[in-house]
Structures are given as structure tokens and as C-alpha cells.
Motif scaffolding. Structure first.
Motif, mmCIF file in Angstrom:
data_model
loop_
_atom_site.group_PDB
_atom_site.id
_atom_site.type_symbol
_atom_site.label_atom_id
_atom_site.label_comp_id
_atom_site.label_asym_id
_atom_site.label_seq_id
_atom_site.Cartn_x
_atom_site.Cartn_y
_atom_site.Cartn_z
ATOM 1 N N GLU A 58 -24.017 21.789 10.442
ATOM 2 C CA GLU A 58 -22.696 20.657 10.005
ATOM 3 C C GLU A 58 -22.434 19.875 11.283
ATOM 4 O OE1 GLU A 58 -19.406 22.107 7.339
ATOM 5 O OE2 GLU A 58 -18.374 21.945 9.328
ATOM 6 N N PHE A 59 -22.441 18.604 11.137
ATOM 7 C CA PHE A 59 -22.083 17.752 12.126
ATOM 8 C C PHE A 59 -20.458 17.086 11.513
ATOM 9 C CE2 PHE A 59 -26.299 18.263 12.843
ATOM 10 C CZ PHE A 59 -26.450 17.848 14.036
ATOM 11 N N SER A 60 -19.373 17.438 12.339
ATOM 12 C CA SER A 60 -18.249 16.946 11.388
ATOM 13 C C SER A 60 -17.444 16.143 12.460
ATOM 14 C CB SER A 60 -17.087 18.243 11.242
ATOM 15 O OG SER A 60 -15.764 18.012 10.793
ATOM 16 N N VAL A 61 -16.867 14.803 11.957
ATOM 17 C CA VAL A 61 -16.261 13.991 12.627
ATOM 18 C C VAL A 61 -14.850 13.631 12.202
ATOM 19 C CG1 VAL A 61 -16.166 11.648 13.963
ATOM 20 C CG2 VAL A 61 -18.249 12.785 13.897
ATOM 21 N N ALA A 62 -13.687 14.047 12.752
ATOM 22 C CA ALA A 62 -12.394 14.072 12.518
ATOM 23 C C ALA A 62 -11.711 12.751 12.890
ATOM 24 C CB ALA A 62 -11.416 14.867 12.533
ATOM 25 N N CYS A 63 -11.312 11.806 12.020
ATOM 26 C CA CYS A 63 -10.679 10.339 12.266
ATOM 27 C C CYS A 63 -9.281 10.321 12.112
ATOM 28 C CB CYS A 63 -11.569 9.223 11.661
ATOM 29 S SG CYS A 63 -13.282 9.442 12.008
ATOM 30 N N GLU A 64 -8.725 9.173 12.375
ATOM 31 C CA GLU A 64 -7.253 9.255 11.699
ATOM 32 C C GLU A 64 -6.936 9.269 10.455
ATOM 33 O OE1 GLU A 64 -5.126 6.547 15.293
ATOM 34 O OE2 GLU A 64 -6.781 5.435 14.108
ATOM 35 N N ARG A 65 -8.008 8.603 9.449
ATOM 36 C CA ARG A 65 -7.705 8.649 8.432
ATOM 37 C C ARG A 65 -8.729 9.308 7.334
ATOM 38 N NH1 ARG A 65 -7.040 3.536 10.392
ATOM 39 N NH2 ARG A 65 -8.938 2.647 9.515
ATOM 40 N N GLY A 66 -9.328 10.251 7.981
ATOM 41 C CA GLY A 66 -10.324 11.281 7.300
ATOM 42 C C GLY A 66 -11.170 11.850 8.093
ATOM 43 N N VAL A 67 -12.107 12.724 7.567
ATOM 44 C CA VAL A 67 -13.325 13.329 8.047
ATOM 45 C C VAL A 67 -14.513 12.890 7.482
ATOM 46 C CG1 VAL A 67 -13.981 15.546 8.509
ATOM 47 C CG2 VAL A 67 -11.819 15.301 8.553
ATOM 48 N N VAL A 68 -15.489 12.849 8.343
ATOM 49 C CA VAL A 68 -16.889 12.735 7.679
ATOM 50 C C VAL A 68 -17.869 13.741 8.333
ATOM 51 C CG1 VAL A 68 -19.053 11.170 8.026
ATOM 52 C CG2 VAL A 68 -16.667 10.105 7.968
ATOM 53 N N VAL A 69 -18.528 14.403 7.141
ATOM 54 C CA VAL A 69 -19.372 15.540 7.739
ATOM 55 C C VAL A 69 -20.847 15.286 7.317
ATOM 56 C CG1 VAL A 69 -19.826 18.048 7.248
ATOM 57 C CG2 VAL A 69 -17.336 17.016 7.068
ATOM 58 N N VAL A 70 -21.679 15.363 8.163
ATOM 59 C CA VAL A 70 -23.202 15.203 7.810
ATOM 60 C C VAL A 70 -23.833 16.781 7.785
ATOM 61 C CG1 VAL A 70 -25.458 14.457 8.487
ATOM 62 C CG2 VAL A 70 -23.440 13.139 8.973
ATOM 63 N N GLY A 71 -24.683 17.014 6.716
ATOM 64 C CA GLY A 71 -25.164 18.258 6.325
ATOM 65 C C GLY A 71 -26.525 18.254 6.170
ATOM 66 N N GLY A 72 -27.154 19.108 5.799
ATOM 67 C CA GLY A 72 -28.501 19.398 5.584
ATOM 68 C C GLY A 72 -29.033 18.400 4.384
ATOM 69 N N GLY A 73 -30.142 17.946 4.435
ATOM 70 C CA GLY A 73 -30.738 17.456 3.373
ATOM 71 C C GLY A 73 -30.373 15.840 3.224
ATOM 72 N N GLY A 74 -29.836 15.340 4.045
ATOM 73 C CA GLY A 74 -29.151 13.904 4.108
ATOM 74 C C GLY A 74 -27.813 13.895 3.418
ATOM 75 N N LYS A 75 -27.233 15.155 3.182
ATOM 76 C CA LYS A 75 -25.798 15.080 2.577
ATOM 77 C C LYS A 75 -24.583 14.527 3.513
ATOM 78 C CE LYS A 75 -22.639 18.102 0.124
ATOM 79 N NZ LYS A 75 -22.527 19.472 -0.308
ATOM 80 N N VAL A 76 -23.973 13.427 3.082
ATOM 81 C CA VAL A 76 -22.781 13.144 3.771
ATOM 82 C C VAL A 76 -21.626 13.098 2.963
ATOM 83 C CG1 VAL A 76 -21.754 11.109 4.945
ATOM 84 C CG2 VAL A 76 -24.472 11.398 4.981
ATOM 85 N N THR A 77 -20.581 14.098 3.519
ATOM 86 C CA THR A 77 -19.170 14.389 2.862
ATOM 87 C C THR A 77 -18.190 13.256 3.482
ATOM 88 O OG1 THR A 77 -20.059 16.167 1.999
ATOM 89 C CG2 THR A 77 -17.714 15.913 1.951
ATOM 90 N N VAL A 78 -17.415 12.693 2.848
ATOM 91 C CA VAL A 78 -16.334 11.915 3.302
ATOM 92 C C VAL A 78 -15.059 12.362 2.676
ATOM 93 C CG1 VAL A 78 -15.146 9.556 3.769
ATOM 94 C CG2 VAL A 78 -17.694 9.699 3.547
ATOM 95 N N ARG A 79 -14.048 12.914 3.492
ATOM 96 C CA ARG A 79 -13.034 13.431 2.999
ATOM 97 C C ARG A 79 -11.629 12.731 3.353
ATOM 98 N NH1 ARG A 79 -15.007 18.728 5.188
ATOM 99 N NH2 ARG A 79 -16.276 19.438 3.548
ATOM 100 N N PRO A 80 -11.494 11.411 2.579
ATOM 101 C CA PRO A 80 -10.126 10.651 3.137
ATOM 102 C C PRO A 80 -8.691 11.420 3.184
ATOM 103 C CG PRO A 80 -11.213 9.458 1.484
ATOM 104 C CD PRO A 80 -11.860 11.138 1.463
ATOM 105 N N SER A 81 -7.861 11.345 4.299
ATOM 106 C CA SER A 81 -6.756 11.955 4.560
ATOM 107 C C SER A 81 -5.473 11.128 3.689
ATOM 108 C CB SER A 81 -6.214 12.183 6.154
ATOM 109 O OG SER A 81 -6.297 10.718 6.602
ATOM 110 N N GLU A 82 -6.032 10.135 3.401
ATOM 111 C CA GLU A 82 -4.697 9.536 2.375
ATOM 112 C C GLU A 82 -4.663 10.349 1.094
ATOM 113 O OE1 GLU A 82 -4.334 5.405 -0.357
ATOM 114 O OE2 GLU A 82 -5.786 5.498 1.492
ATOM 115 N N LYS A 83 -3.196 10.562 0.794
ATOM 116 C CA LYS A 83 -2.936 11.331 -0.516
ATOM 117 C C LYS A 83 -3.198 10.973 -1.681
ATOM 118 C CE LYS A 83 1.436 13.332 -2.406
ATOM 119 N NZ LYS A 83 2.966 13.284 -2.291
ATOM 120 N N GLY A 84 -4.056 11.682 -2.499
ATOM 121 C CA GLY A 84 -4.653 11.289 -3.512
ATOM 122 C C GLY A 84 -6.047 11.069 -3.629
#
Length: 370
Positions: A277-303
Motif C-alpha cells: 500500500e502506497f498512501s498519499v494524503a492531500c488537502e482534499r483527499g487521499v490516493v492509495v495505490v495497491g497491488g494489481g494496479g488498483k488505485v483508490t481515491v477517497r475525496p474528503s469533500e462531504k458526500g
């Protein structure tokens, strides 16, 4: 080589696991761009075995060369005027001397990562490989060999789409606040095919698997952070948990970038933990790179909804080869394959290892030859 030439004539130096399972298939897939002329190995048997496999796949004009052969050794291969370039996929300790020999013979080189076993060895190679238009990166001209041959260092992470996509999403989320890398697994002596190679069982280069595999993780992290978040300080502790993985199989580090951002880097090849897991937290959300080329983006904006995207192409050796061939044909190496980029990967790994040896002493990461 003629400017009008559209296909690169190459030799594959090495017949080990990665050469067999990755480089030869990539060469076959790039038949419109490259033409395999020769395969070299330390032993005649292994060279002939891979040459036979190449011929079975349809490449008929391939000759076997080996250091054991008097008439068909590396020197004979490098004397061939019909070979433009070489791919070097040999054990880490022997690669520098082979790179030097190939560049000295005027052959363009694509060598596997890391750039060299140590920064001092890498520095010597960089100086030796200087071209007439010496880059500013090279601080001195002592002991140089000016050559027209191009040298590229392979790092397939830079050609995997997940990292580029993740970097783009990071750029859209504002300032980076922190980053964390967690990569852990157990290299089992009975089942890990790479451990079976003798030069990995008893490594004669610093760091063992941490050096061999860790340059990938460092390259991935550097891609995510970008040019504005260059790592300049590192403090680390290291340990060997498993007797079969000397000299160290675990490193845990704290890093700081020039912008002041702080993050962690945890890499272990001798643990029962299993994560990537490679996790980068930014002002408006988090981006995570996982195995198998999986990229997860978790915006911090409500909703806002979490986004998950999987980008295939985890090897990308074909893309590396295509970039190298195109670079040679036009006379300029792809920026993702420059020895300078590979130098910076190696420097970060070496500084972590040195910090671990010095009980966590903070080390400066300069990005420049010292």
C-alpha cells in the motif's frame, strides 16, 4: 546506425528468470520495432536453451554466446556490426563491468535496475558513459569515456499506468500532507523462484532483497510525490529477521521532503505480514495505490464517493523496450529511463541502509553525485 533505420537489432545478455519470463516475451511482442540477433549467458547450456526457445517462437536468426565459449564469447558478440544495442539482465554484482564493456564497444544499452550495486559504482559508470553533450548532472570530467552510445536503465514501475494515473489524481487534490508506504511479505526459500538464484542467496551487494526489490518501491513513491516533493532527509532502522535473507530483510524509515512534508517507508521481505500500500494524503483527499494496479481515491469533500480504478499492465517490460528502441532510433533516451533517475532511486535505498547501520542517524539525500 542510419537515421533511416526503423528496426533496432539487439542482443539479450542474460538467460535467467526475468530474461526468460519477461524480456524474451517482450521482444517477441515488439517484433516490428526490434530484431533479436543474439543471446548471451555465462554458461553455454543456458544460452543455447534460451536461444532454442526464441527459435521455437519464430526468431530463427538468433545465435548463442557464452563466457565459456572461446569463439562465441561476449567480446565476439560486441564485435558484431549488425547489433545496435543490448539488453542487460544479469546479476547485480556483474552488471557494471558488462555495461562498461558494451558502451565501450559503442552498443546502446538498456540495463536492468538497480543502476549499480552501490552509488560509487554508479558514479563511475555515469562518468564513463558521458556523451559529447555532458549533462549538468555530472559534476566532474575525470576518468570519463565520451561515447555516442545511449544508456538507459530499466524500471518497469515507471511504465505502469497505475502510478501515472495516481499522480494525476494527487495533483488535483491540493497540497500533500503526508505519505506512507507499507510493503511486506515473506521470501520463502522453498517457494520463491528469485531466491533460488545463487547470487541472491549469498548477496555480495548491500541490502540484499531490500536493495534488489526496494528500488521498485522507491521509484513508485518518487513518482507519486512528484518534482515538488523531493525527499531530502531520511532516518531508518533495519534488521534481518530471517537467517536466509542476509544482510537485512527489513527497513523502516521516516522521510522528509524539501517542502517539509513528512512520511514513512516500511519495507520487509522477512515477515508474516502481507501488505502492499502506497498512501498519499492531500488537502482534499487521499490516493492509495495497491497491488494489481488498483488505485483508490477517497475525496474528503462531504458526500463525495470513493473511486476505485484498476489499471492493468503490472509488468510493462514491453513498454520499457518500446520506449528504449524509439529513444535509440531518434537519439534521445526516454526521461523515465535515464541513468540519473535510476541514480536517485539507488541513493534513497542506500541512504536508508546506511542510516540503519548507524542506528537511525539522519542522512541527507542530495540527488547529485558526491
Amino acid at each position: 546506425m542510419s537515421e533511416q533505420k526503423q528496426k533496432l537489432s539487439i542482443a539479450l545478455l542474460g538467460s535467467g528468470i526475468f530474461a526468460r519470463e519477461q524480456h524474451l516475451p517482450a521482444i517477441l511482442e515488439c517484433a516490428d520495432t526490434v530484431q533479436l540477433k543474439a543471446i548471451y549467458s555465462r554458461s553455454i547450456a543456458s544460452a543455447e536453451k534460451l536461444t532454442a526457445a526464441a527459435k521455437e517462437a519464430g526468431l530463427q536468426d538468433v545465435e548463442a554466446y557464452a563466457s565459456e565459449s572461446k569463439d562465441h564469447d561476449l567480446e565476439a558478440l560486441l564485435r558484431r556490426e549488425d547489433i545496435d544495442a543490448v539488453i542487460i539482465c544479469l546479476p547485480i554484482p556483474v552488471q557494471p563491468s558488462i555495461i562498461r564493456a558494451c558502451l565501450g564497444a559503442g552498443k546502446h544499452v538498456l540495463s536492468e535496475k538497480p543502476i549499480a550495486p552501490t552509488l560509487s559504482a554508479a558514479r563511475e559508470l555515469l562518468l564513463f558513459s558521458q556523451r559529447p553533450e555532458t549533462p549538468a548532472f555530472l559534476a566532474t570530467t575525470a576518468h570519463t569515456h565520451v561515447t555516442s552510445a545511449l544508456w538507459a536503465v530499466a524500471e518497469n514501475y515507471r511504465f505502469q499506468g497505475a502510478w501515472g494515473y495516481a499522480r494525476t489524481r494527487i495533483e488535483g487534490l491540493g497540497r500533500i500532507l503526508n505519505f506512507n508506504v507499507r510493503v511486506a511479505s515473506m521470501v520463502e526459500p522453498e517457494t520463491n523462484k528469485y531466491f533460488a538464484t545463487s547470487w541472491r542467496k549469498t548477496p555480495s551487494f548491500p541490502g540484499g532483497f531490500i536493495m534488489d526489490g526496494g528500488v521498485h518501491q522507491v521509484a513508485g513513491l518518487r513518482m507519486l510525490l512528484g518534482e515538488d516533493e523531493v525527499i531530502e532527509r531520511v532516518s531508518a532502522f533495519s534488521r534481518c529477521n530471517q537467517e536466509h535473507l542476509p544482510p537485512v530483510d527489513t527497513v523502516n524509515a521516516i522521510m522528509r521532503t524539501k517542502a517539509g512534508t513528512v512520511g514513512t517507508f516500511s519495507l520487509g521481505f522477512g515477515t508474516t505480514d502481507n501488505c502492499y500500500e502506497f498512501s498519499v494524503a492531500c488537502e482534499r483527499g487521499v490516493v492509495v495505490v495497491g497491488g494489481g494496479g488498483k488505485v483508490t481515491v477517497r475525496p474528503s469533500e462531504k458526500g463525495a464517493q470513493e473511486e476505485v480504478k484498476t489499471i492493468s499492465g503490472n509488468s510493462s517490460v514491453k513498454e520499457e523496450l518500446m520506449a528504449f528502441a524509439k529513444g535509440v532510433l531518434k537519439g534521445e533516451i526516454d526521461g523515465r529511463q535515464t541513468p540519473e533517475e535510476a541514480w536517485r532511486d539507488l541513493e534513497l535505498i542506500e541512504k536508508m541502509l546506511q542510516s540503519g547501520e548507524k542506528n537511525g542517524e539522519t542522512m541527507e539525500v542530495t540527488g547529485k553525485m558526491e
